[in-house]
Motif scaffolding. Structure first.
Motif, PDB file in Angstrom:
ATOM      1  N   ARG A 188       0.815  -1.207   0.000  1.00 45.10           N
ATOM      2  CA  ARG A 188       0.000   0.000   0.000  1.00 45.10           C
ATOM      3  C   ARG A 188       0.855   1.266   0.000  1.00 45.10           C
ATOM      4  O   ARG A 188       1.996   1.280   0.451  1.00 45.10           O
ATOM      5  CB  ARG A 188      -0.944   0.022   1.197  1.00 45.10           C
ATOM      6  N   VAL A 189       0.258   2.330  -0.494  1.00 46.87           N
ATOM      7  CA  VAL A 189       0.936   3.617  -0.623  1.00 46.87           C
ATOM      8  C   VAL A 189       0.766   4.434   0.651  1.00 46.87           C
ATOM      9  O   VAL A 189      -0.338   4.541   1.189  1.00 46.87           O
ATOM     10  CB  VAL A 189       0.359   4.412  -1.815  1.00 46.87           C
ATOM     11  N   THR A 190       1.864   5.013   1.135  1.00 44.41           N
ATOM     12  CA  THR A 190       1.799   6.005   2.210  1.00 44.41           C
ATOM     13  C   THR A 190       2.729   7.156   1.838  1.00 44.41           C
ATOM     14  O   THR A 190       3.528   7.058   0.889  1.00 44.41           O
ATOM     15  CB  THR A 190       2.242   5.434   3.574  1.00 44.41           C
ATOM     16  N   ALA A 191       2.634   8.236   2.596  1.00 45.69           N
ATOM     17  CA  ALA A 191       3.495   9.391   2.348  1.00 45.69           C
ATOM     18  C   ALA A 191       4.963   9.047   2.548  1.00 45.69           C
ATOM     19  O   ALA A 191       5.850   9.732   2.007  1.00 45.69           O
ATOM     20  CB  ALA A 191       3.092  10.542   3.271  1.00 45.69           C
ATOM     21  N   LYS A 192       5.264   7.985   3.287  1.00 44.70           N
ATOM     22  CA  LYS A 192       6.657   7.615   3.541  1.00 44.70           C
ATOM     23  C   LYS A 192       7.378   7.157   2.268  1.00 44.70           C
ATOM     24  O   LYS A 192       8.610   7.108   2.236  1.00 44.70           O
ATOM     25  CB  LYS A 192       6.729   6.513   4.612  1.00 44.70           C
ATOM     26  N   ALA A 193       6.625   6.829   1.227  1.00 48.50           N
ATOM     27  CA  ALA A 193       7.258   6.493  -0.056  1.00 48.50           C
ATOM     28  C   ALA A 193       7.990   7.701  -0.617  1.00 48.50           C
ATOM     29  O   ALA A 193       9.074   7.583  -1.209  1.00 48.50           O
ATOM     30  CB  ALA A 193       6.211   5.989  -1.045  1.00 48.50           C
ATOM     31  N   ASP A 194       7.417   8.889  -0.454  1.00 49.84           N
ATOM     32  CA  ASP A 194       8.080  10.114  -0.910  1.00 49.84           C
ATOM     33  C   ASP A 194       9.325  10.415  -0.080  1.00 49.84           C
ATOM     34  O   ASP A 194      10.298  10.980  -0.590  1.00 49.84           O
ATOM     35  CB  ASP A 194       7.121  11.306  -0.822  1.00 49.84           C
ATOM     36  N   ILE A 195       9.294  10.051   1.200  1.00 48.76           N
ATOM     37  CA  ILE A 195      10.459  10.280   2.056  1.00 48.76           C
ATOM     38  C   ILE A 195      11.634   9.425   1.586  1.00 48.76           C
ATOM     39  O   ILE A 195      12.784   9.866   1.577  1.00 48.76           O
ATOM     40  CB  ILE A 195      10.124   9.977   3.533  1.00 48.76           C
ATOM     41  N   PHE A 196      11.346   8.192   1.175  1.00 53.96           N
ATOM     42  CA  PHE A 196      12.391   7.332   0.613  1.00 53.96           C
ATOM     43  C   PHE A 196      13.011   8.004  -0.612  1.00 53.96           C
ATOM     44  O   PHE A 196      14.235   8.086  -0.747  1.00 53.96           O
ATOM     45  CB  PHE A 196      11.807   5.975   0.227  1.00 53.96           C
ATOM     46  N   SER A 197      12.166   8.487  -1.510  1.00 51.63           N
ATOM     47  CA  SER A 197      12.657   9.149  -2.722  1.00 51.63           C
ATOM     48  C   SER A 197      13.476  10.384  -2.385  1.00 51.63           C
ATOM     49  O   SER A 197      14.471  10.686  -3.054  1.00 51.63           O
ATOM     50  CB  SER A 197      11.469   9.537  -3.613  1.00 51.63           C
ATOM     51  N   PHE A 198      13.059  11.105  -1.353  1.00 50.10           N
ATOM     52  CA  PHE A 198      13.824  12.275  -0.921  1.00 50.10           C
ATOM     53  C   PHE A 198      15.207  11.858  -0.439  1.00 50.10           C
ATOM     54  O   PHE A 198      16.198  12.551  -0.697  1.00 50.10           O
ATOM     55  CB  PHE A 198      13.091  13.022   0.191  1.00 50.10           C
ATOM     56  N   GLY A 199      15.307  10.729   0.270  1.00 50.76           N
ATOM     57  CA  GLY A 199      16.596  10.255   0.742  1.00 50.76           C
ATOM     58  C   GLY A 199      17.567  10.011  -0.410  1.00 50.76           C
ATOM     59  O   GLY A 199      18.741  10.400  -0.344  1.00 50.76           O
ATOM     60  N   ILE A 200      17.081   9.389  -1.481  1.00 46.81           N
ATOM     61  CA  ILE A 200      17.923   9.159  -2.664  1.00 46.81           C
ATOM     62  C   ILE A 200      18.315  10.499  -3.287  1.00 46.81           C
ATOM     63  O   ILE A 200      19.464  10.715  -3.693  1.00 46.81           O
ATOM     64  CB  ILE A 200      17.197   8.284  -3.699  1.00 46.81           C
ATOM     65  N   THR A 201      17.358  11.420  -3.372  1.00 43.89           N
ATOM     66  CA  THR A 201      17.611  12.737  -3.963  1.00 43.89           C
ATOM     67  C   THR A 201      18.635  13.518  -3.152  1.00 43.89           C
ATOM     68  O   THR A 201      19.528  14.169  -3.711  1.00 43.89           O
ATOM     69  CB  THR A 201      16.290  13.528  -4.066  1.00 43.89           C
ATOM     70  N   LEU A 202      18.539  13.459  -1.823  1.00 44.27           N
ATOM     71  CA  LEU A 202      19.499  14.155  -0.971  1.00 44.27           C
ATOM     72  C   LEU A 202      20.893  13.561  -1.144  1.00 44.27           C
ATOM     73  O   LEU A 202      21.895  14.291  -1.180  1.00 44.27           O
ATOM     74  CB  LEU A 202      19.052  14.067   0.494  1.00 44.27           C
ATOM     75  N   TRP A 203      20.974  12.240  -1.255  1.00 45.83           N
ATOM     76  CA  TRP A 203      22.264  11.588  -1.522  1.00 45.83           C
ATOM     77  C   TRP A 203      22.864  12.121  -2.825  1.00 45.83           C
ATOM     78  O   TRP A 203      24.065  12.422  -2.902  1.00 45.83           O
ATOM     79  CB  TRP A 203      22.068  10.080  -1.595  1.00 45.83           C
ATOM     80  N   GLN A 204      22.038  12.275  -3.860  1.00 51.38           N
ATOM     81  CA  GLN A 204      22.524  12.802  -5.133  1.00 51.38           C
ATOM     82  C   GLN A 204      23.030  14.232  -4.992  1.00 51.38           C
ATOM     83  O   GLN A 204      24.026  14.611  -5.615  1.00 51.38           O
ATOM     84  CB  GLN A 204      21.405  12.756  -6.180  1.00 51.38           C
ATOM     85  N   LEU A 205      22.335  15.027  -4.192  1.00 51.69           N
ATOM     86  CA  LEU A 205      22.761  16.415  -3.981  1.00 51.69           C
ATOM     87  C   LEU A 205      24.157  16.482  -3.382  1.00 51.69           C
ATOM     88  O   LEU A 205      24.956  17.357  -3.742  1.00 51.69           O
ATOM     89  CB  LEU A 205      21.765  17.120  -3.055  1.00 51.69           C
ATOM     90  N   LEU A 206      24.453  15.570  -2.465  1.00 50.46           N
ATOM     91  CA  LEU A 206      25.748  15.605  -1.797  1.00 50.46           C
ATOM     92  C   LEU A 206      26.851  14.911  -2.594  1.00 50.46           C
ATOM     93  O   LEU A 206      27.958  15.425  -2.709  1.00 50.46           O
ATOM     94  CB  LEU A 206      25.633  14.961  -0.409  1.00 50.46           C
ATOM     95  N   VAL A 207      26.537  13.746  -3.142  1.00 48.90           N
ATOM     96  CA  VAL A 207      27.567  12.920  -3.786  1.00 48.90           C
ATOM     97  C   VAL A 207      27.733  13.258  -5.265  1.00 48.90           C
ATOM     98  O   VAL A 207      28.812  13.112  -5.827  1.00 48.90           O
ATOM     99  CB  VAL A 207      27.233  11.424  -3.593  1.00 48.90           C
ATOM    100  N   ARG A 208      26.643  13.681  -5.906  1.00 48.70           N
ATOM    101  CA  ARG A 208      26.632  14.066  -7.327  1.00 48.70           C
ATOM    102  C   ARG A 208      27.079  12.913  -8.232  1.00 48.70           C
ATOM    103  O   ARG A 208      27.852  13.071  -9.160  1.00 48.70           O
ATOM    104  CB  ARG A 208      27.499  15.314  -7.543  1.00 48.70           C
ATOM    105  N   GLU A 209      26.547  11.741  -7.923  1.00 55.87           N
ATOM    106  CA  GLU A 209      26.726  10.557  -8.752  1.00 55.87           C
ATOM    107  C   GLU A 209      25.351   9.939  -8.994  1.00 55.87           C
ATOM    108  O   GLU A 209      24.377  10.296  -8.337  1.00 55.87           O
ATOM    109  CB  GLU A 209      27.635   9.534  -8.058  1.00 55.87           C
ATOM    110  N   GLN A 210      25.292   8.999  -9.952  1.00 54.66           N
ATOM    111  CA  GLN A 210      24.056   8.263 -10.162  1.00 54.66           C
ATOM    112  C   GLN A 210      23.880   7.261  -9.027  1.00 54.66           C
ATOM    113  O   GLN A 210      24.863   6.650  -8.580  1.00 54.66           O
ATOM    114  CB  GLN A 210      24.079   7.543 -11.510  1.00 54.66           C
ATOM    115  N   PRO A 211      22.659   7.057  -8.548  1.00 58.25           N
ATOM    116  CA  PRO A 211      22.456   6.167  -7.393  1.00 58.25           C
ATOM    117  C   PRO A 211      22.937   4.740  -7.619  1.00 58.25           C
ATOM    118  O   PRO A 211      23.540   4.141  -6.720  1.00 58.25           O
ATOM    119  CB  PRO A 211      20.937   6.211  -7.165  1.00 58.25           C
TER     120      PRO A 211
END
Length: 344
Positions: free
Chosen positions: A254-277
């Protein structure tokens, strides 16, 4: 690909498309110079007149269309509309899955009633397509605010210049503010990634592209599986970007708002590391994310070796936890990001 979810299970009752979806899948009328091109009432919500967006696009006022992007979803243009610079998105009809195409168009309107500095504003939408764009085989048009020509993906990967800590913190804070606002209104984005975050000329991030979004029932937002079943919430839909998709969605849960939080975690990693996940075969990555808790690497990355970086590493790992309930909420994330400003 799984069968598409019926549109009536994705949208609030007042946003149900007409059962006669044929009129939504092709132009209803050709532009002939009239000031407006009205959509039949049965194709739009009865309460549209009281909404913040319009269900009538004044095609004669849409000028200076310049293509700025295209993809599997359709095309985006920069234009002038009623004296304002806007972005015009046409949603493409998919020959293999027409219902999914229509669902994508209607999903674009999940945040149409909402106004926030970190969410792209919808101005008007129509299931009509002007004759000048008919060649695109589109099923609808969405007129939105023009937030600029840059997205976060181009900021991260389009330059070798380092992103200062204050800058990435400001970007991250903008995104979380937008998510918190959406979640407070029951909207989950489900395709958060750098390419779907626009960056204005003033450096403000705005969440865009709601074609994969859902509007959650209140019973589902905080309840368990039984509450979701009672409310008729379907399993998570297919779609979105696999590199940013939460493992529970990959498993069809099932879908919850926490799915977006997961995506944000990957996005924040990209902001810092600047590599493909991830690199490698897509199917192997999907399996490893679910079965072996695969995540982008943090060990040995210089971005995580400062005091602020170590605090960010902890936050990123909490965001992409395999256990959705243990991920922080958007308001909690804002608090952590604020605290991070004190680290050096």
């Amino acid at each position: 690909m799984p069968s598409p979810i019926p549109a009536t299970r994705l949208l609030p009752k007042d946003l149900y498309p007409s059962p006669d979806t044929g009129t939504c899948s092709s132009p209803l009328a050709k532009y002939s110079g009239d000031a407006t091109l009205k959509v039949p009432v049965h194709n739009f919500p009865r309460r549209a007149a009281g909404r913040l967006w319009s269900s009538v696009v004044q095609w004669k006022e849409l000028r200076s269309m310049q293509p700025i992007g295209s993809g599997g979803f359709g095309s985006v243009y920069k234009a002038r509309y009623l004296g304002e610079t806007v972005a015009v998105k046409t949603v493409k009809k998919c020959a293999k899955n027409k219902l999914a195409s229509r669902q994508s168009f209607w999903a674009e309107l999940h945040a149409a009633d909402l106004r926030h500095a970190n969410v792209v504003r919808v101005i008007a939408a129509s299931a009509c397509v002007p004759s000048t764009l008919e060649h695109e085989n589109s099923i609808g048009t969405v007129v939105m605010e023009y937030a600029g020509s840059r997205n976060l993906h181009s900021v991260i990967y389009g330059s070798t210049e380092a992103i200062a800590a204050d800058r990435w913190l400001a970007y991250a804070t903008d995104i979380v503010r937008g998510l918190g606002f959406l979640h407070s209104h029951g909207v989950v984005h489900l395709d958060l990634k750098p390419a779907n975050v626009l960056v204005s000329k003033d450096g403000v991030c705005k969440i865009a592209d709601f074609g994969c979004s859902l509007k959650l029932d209140k019973a589902c937002e905080g309840g368990g599986a039984a509450a979701a079943a009672a409310a008729g919430r379907p399993p998570s839909p297919a779609g979105g970007t696999y590199t940013h998709r939460a493992p529970e969605l990959l498993k069809g849960e099932r879908v919850t708002a926490k799915a977006d939080i997961f995506s944000f975690g990957i996005t924040l990693w990209q902001l810092l590391v600047r590599e493909q996940p991830y690199t490698g075969d897509r199917h192997h990555i999907l399996y490893a994310v679910v079965a072996h808790n695969l995540r982008p690497p943090v060990q040995g990355k210089p971005a995580f070796q400062t005091g602020r970086g170590r605090a960010c590493e902890t936050l990123v790992c909490r965001c992409w936890s395999g256990d959705a309930p243990s991920r922080p909420s958007a308001p909690a994330l804002l608090g952590h990001l604020d605290e991070m400003r004190t680290h050096s």
